[in-house]
Design a protein around this motif. Structure first.
Motif, PDB file in Angstrom:
ATOM      1  N   LEU A 129       0.821  -1.206   0.000  1.00 39.06           N
ATOM      2  CA  LEU A 129       0.000   0.000   0.000  1.00 39.06           C
ATOM      3  C   LEU A 129       0.859   1.262   0.000  1.00 39.06           C
ATOM      4  N   LEU A 130       1.919   1.258   0.814  1.00 39.76           N
ATOM      5  CA  LEU A 130       2.825   2.413   0.849  1.00 39.76           C
ATOM      6  C   LEU A 130       3.471   2.629  -0.515  1.00 39.76           C
ATOM      7  N   ASP A 131       3.826   1.545  -1.153  1.00 40.93           N
ATOM      8  CA  ASP A 131       4.427   1.643  -2.486  1.00 40.93           C
ATOM      9  C   ASP A 131       3.415   2.169  -3.501  1.00 40.93           C
ATOM     10  N   ARG A 132       2.177   1.730  -3.383  1.00 36.74           N
ATOM     11  CA  ARG A 132       1.139   2.137  -4.340  1.00 36.74           C
ATOM     12  C   ARG A 132       0.845   3.636  -4.268  1.00 36.74           C
ATOM     13  N   VAL A 133       0.946   4.214  -3.053  1.00 37.37           N
ATOM     14  CA  VAL A 133       0.684   5.654  -2.931  1.00 37.37           C
ATOM     15  C   VAL A 133       1.987   6.458  -2.927  1.00 37.37           C
ATOM     16  N   ARG A 134       3.067   5.777  -3.280  1.00 38.05           N
ATOM     17  CA  ARG A 134       4.376   6.409  -3.458  1.00 38.05           C
ATOM     18  C   ARG A 134       4.923   7.032  -2.171  1.00 38.05           C
ATOM     19  N   LEU A 135       4.853   6.257  -1.102  1.00 34.82           N
ATOM     20  CA  LEU A 135       5.504   6.623   0.149  1.00 34.82           C
ATOM     21  C   LEU A 135       6.557   5.564   0.458  1.00 34.82           C
ATOM     22  N   PRO A 136       7.693   5.952   1.049  1.00 40.06           N
ATOM     23  CA  PRO A 136       8.736   4.967   1.366  1.00 40.06           C
ATOM     24  C   PRO A 136       8.270   4.005   2.449  1.00 40.06           C
ATOM     25  N   LYS A 137       8.831   2.804   2.445  1.00 34.82           N
ATOM     26  CA  LYS A 137       8.418   1.803   3.429  1.00 34.82           C
ATOM     27  C   LYS A 137       8.705   2.241   4.862  1.00 34.82           C
ATOM     28  N   ASP A 138       9.752   3.064   5.074  1.00 36.46           N
ATOM     29  CA  ASP A 138      10.036   3.505   6.448  1.00 36.46           C
ATOM     30  C   ASP A 138       9.001   4.504   6.956  1.00 36.46           C
ATOM     31  N   ALA A 139       8.077   4.935   6.077  1.00 38.08           N
ATOM     32  CA  ALA A 139       6.983   5.805   6.519  1.00 38.08           C
ATOM     33  C   ALA A 139       6.082   5.087   7.504  1.00 38.08           C
ATOM     34  N   GLY A 140       6.073   3.750   7.443  1.00 32.50           N
ATOM     35  CA  GLY A 140       5.216   2.968   8.331  1.00 32.50           C
ATOM     36  C   GLY A 140       5.521   3.147   9.795  1.00 32.50           C
ATOM     37  N   SER A 141       6.749   3.507  10.138  1.00 31.60           N
ATOM     38  CA  SER A 141       7.133   3.648  11.543  1.00 31.60           C
ATOM     39  C   SER A 141       6.903   5.055  12.075  1.00 31.60           C
ATOM     40  N   ARG A 142       6.412   5.948  11.239  1.00 31.09           N
ATOM     41  CA  ARG A 142       6.224   7.344  11.636  1.00 31.09           C
ATOM     42  C   ARG A 142       4.773   7.648  11.970  1.00 31.09           C
ATOM     43  N   LEU A 143       4.564   8.813  12.614  1.00 31.53           N
ATOM     44  CA  LEU A 143       3.230   9.255  13.019  1.00 31.53           C
ATOM     45  C   LEU A 143       2.689  10.284  12.019  1.00 31.53           C
ATOM     46  N   PRO A 144       1.371  10.455  11.959  1.00 32.51           N
ATOM     47  CA  PRO A 144       0.786  11.386  10.989  1.00 32.51           C
ATOM     48  C   PRO A 144       1.349  12.809  11.065  1.00 32.51           C
ATOM     49  N   ARG A 145       1.678  13.287  12.261  1.00 28.40           N
ATOM     50  CA  ARG A 145       2.164  14.669  12.392  1.00 28.40           C
ATOM     51  C   ARG A 145       3.509  14.899  11.712  1.00 28.40           C
ATOM     52  N   GLU A 146       4.195  13.821  11.352  1.00 25.73           N
ATOM     53  CA  GLU A 146       5.502  13.945  10.712  1.00 25.73           C
ATOM     54  C   GLU A 146       5.395  14.121   9.193  1.00 25.73           C
ATOM     55  N   PHE A 147       4.157  14.173   8.683  1.00 27.24           N
ATOM     56  CA  PHE A 147       3.955  14.263   7.239  1.00 27.24           C
ATOM     57  C   PHE A 147       3.266  15.566   6.862  1.00 27.24           C
ATOM     58  N   SER A 148       3.440  15.951   5.602  1.00 26.95           N
ATOM     59  CA  SER A 148       2.731  17.108   5.064  1.00 26.95           C
ATOM     60  C   SER A 148       1.275  16.727   4.790  1.00 26.95           C
ATOM     61  N   GLY A 150      -0.350  16.713   1.935  1.00 22.76           N
ATOM     62  CA  GLY A 150      -0.435  15.830   0.779  1.00 22.76           C
ATOM     63  C   GLY A 150      -0.012  14.406   1.104  1.00 22.76           C
ATOM     64  N   GLN A 151       1.033  14.260   1.913  1.00 20.29           N
ATOM     65  CA  GLN A 151       1.493  12.932   2.306  1.00 20.29           C
ATOM     66  C   GLN A 151       0.463  12.239   3.196  1.00 20.29           C
ATOM     67  N   ARG A 152      -0.161  12.999   4.095  1.00 18.45           N
ATOM     68  CA  ARG A 152      -1.198  12.407   4.946  1.00 18.45           C
ATOM     69  C   ARG A 152      -2.386  11.936   4.111  1.00 18.45           C
ATOM     70  N   GLN A 153      -2.704  12.684   3.056  1.00 13.70           N
ATOM     71  CA  GLN A 153      -3.801  12.238   2.207  1.00 13.70           C
ATOM     72  C   GLN A 153      -3.424  10.971   1.449  1.00 13.70           C
ATOM     73  N   ARG A 154      -2.160  10.800   1.118  1.00 17.92           N
ATOM     74  CA  ARG A 154      -1.700   9.542   0.528  1.00 17.92           C
ATOM     75  C   ARG A 154      -1.923   8.379   1.500  1.00 17.92           C
ATOM     76  N   VAL A 155      -1.653   8.628   2.781  1.00 16.49           N
ATOM     77  CA  VAL A 155      -1.892   7.603   3.797  1.00 16.49           C
ATOM     78  C   VAL A 155      -3.376   7.264   3.867  1.00 16.49           C
ATOM     79  N   ALA A 156      -4.228   8.300   3.838  1.00 14.57           N
ATOM     80  CA  ALA A 156      -5.669   8.074   3.890  1.00 14.57           C
ATOM     81  C   ALA A 156      -6.147   7.264   2.681  1.00 14.57           C
ATOM     82  N   ILE A 157      -5.577   7.535   1.524  1.00 14.93           N
ATOM     83  CA  ILE A 157      -5.920   6.772   0.319  1.00 14.93           C
ATOM     84  C   ILE A 157      -5.461   5.321   0.472  1.00 14.93           C
ATOM     85  N   ALA A 158      -4.255   5.133   1.010  1.00 13.99           N
ATOM     86  CA  ALA A 158      -3.743   3.776   1.234  1.00 13.99           C
ATOM     87  C   ALA A 158      -4.651   3.003   2.181  1.00 13.99           C
ATOM     88  N   ARG A 159      -5.117   3.667   3.233  1.00 14.15           N
ATOM     89  CA  ARG A 159      -6.019   3.002   4.179  1.00 14.15           C
ATOM     90  C   ARG A 159      -7.324   2.600   3.499  1.00 14.15           C
TER      91      ARG A 159
END
Length: 280
Positions: A129-148, A150-159
């Motif tokens: 899922l992280l790959d599909r929304v073009r986020l690095p795999k190490d993004a999985g260990s981070r919290l939402p506040r650490e993202f912009s 646009g990046q948070r919306q990528r996470v929401a799309i992945a979910r």
């Protein structure tokens, strides 16, 4: 049969004499791999329709069907579980829709575990899922506040993609983003649709966004669909005055053109609210 079929849908709030009907006999359809843009200003009823599709509001009349299954207020636990697999949602504000205390990996694996997916498979699916929304795999260990945003919306799309749904309700998914980031997220949604065949019910107030992503568009005003058709036709040659007004309200990058459109919108607003267009 379409992926999503809405027929004669009426929705209201309240009970008895105080009940207020806010959606009046709406007919809509979305096919597999198709995007229907549902456009209207705040209070038009478009988000209410989205909630009905998600099974959160029972209709007063009419029907909602997803992948051949009726969506009702009396669905059993098993039926609701199947519905959650078929239909997911992406909200307007990704920050408030993501738990601030969960890592991205936990956020993405939560719906998988709820559906009985094992830990090893869940981990592999999260990485995919992280790959599909073009986020690095190490993004999985981070919290939402650490993202912009646009990046948070990528996470929401992945979910939303985690359970491999057939339909996603996109409720103003780019309205909180700047124009450049909007375009990137819309292109991502288009790419995902081409790869997976997922259908989108894309709810927005912005016809310029609809022009970018939608195959067809339905314009909603005060609980009614006032215009519906192919996106190119509706946005290029709108027939209803309300649609024309929405086009003037769409933002553009050129400041001079934006000022001109704003002036024209204010003029159309005075005419529209005065009742000239109300009966068209």
């Amino acid at each position: 049969m379409s992926l999503l079929e809405i027929q004669g849908l009426k929705i209201g709030y309240g009970r008895g004499r105080r009940a207020k009907e806010v959606v009046h006999g709406v007919d809509l359809a979305v096919d597999t791999g198709e995007t229907l843009g549902l456009v209207g200003e705040s209070g038009s009823g478009k988000t209410t329709i989205g909630r009905a599709v998600l099974g959160l509001i029972p209709p007063l009349a009419g029907s909602v069907t997803v992948a051949g299954r009726p969506v009702t207020g009396s669905m059993s636990k098993v039926e609701r579980r199947a519905h959650a697999q078929a239909v997911q949602v992406v909200f307007q504000d990704p920050y408030t829709s993501l738990s601030p205390s969960l890592t991205i990996a936990d956020t993405l694996s939560e719906p998988l575990k709820a559906q009985g997916v094992g830990r090893a498979e869940a981990t592999a699916r999260v990485n995919d899922l992280l790959d599909r929304v073009r986020l690095p795999k190490d993004a999985g260990s981070r919290l939402p506040r650490e993202f912009s945003g646009g990046q948070r919306q990528r996470v929401a799309i992945a979910r939303a993609l985690a359970l491999r749904p057939k339909l996603i309700v996109c409720d103003e998914p780019v309205s909180a983003l700047d124009l450049t980031t909007q375009a990137v997220i819309l292109d991502l949604l288009i790419e995902i649709q081409r790869e997976t065949g997922v259908g989108y019910l894309f709810i927005t107030h912005d016809l310029s966004v609809v022009r970018h992503i939608s195959h067809r568009v339905a314009v909603m005003y005060r609980g009614d669909i006032v215009e519906q058709g192919e996106t190119r036709s509706v946005t290029g040659n709108p027939m209803h005055d309300y649609t024309k007004r929405l086009l003037l309200a769409s933002p553009v990058a050129d400041p001079r053109e934006q000022r001109q459109r704003r002036a024209a919108w204010l003029e159309s607003r005075a005419t529209f609210c005065g009742g000239v267009a109300a009966g068209t």
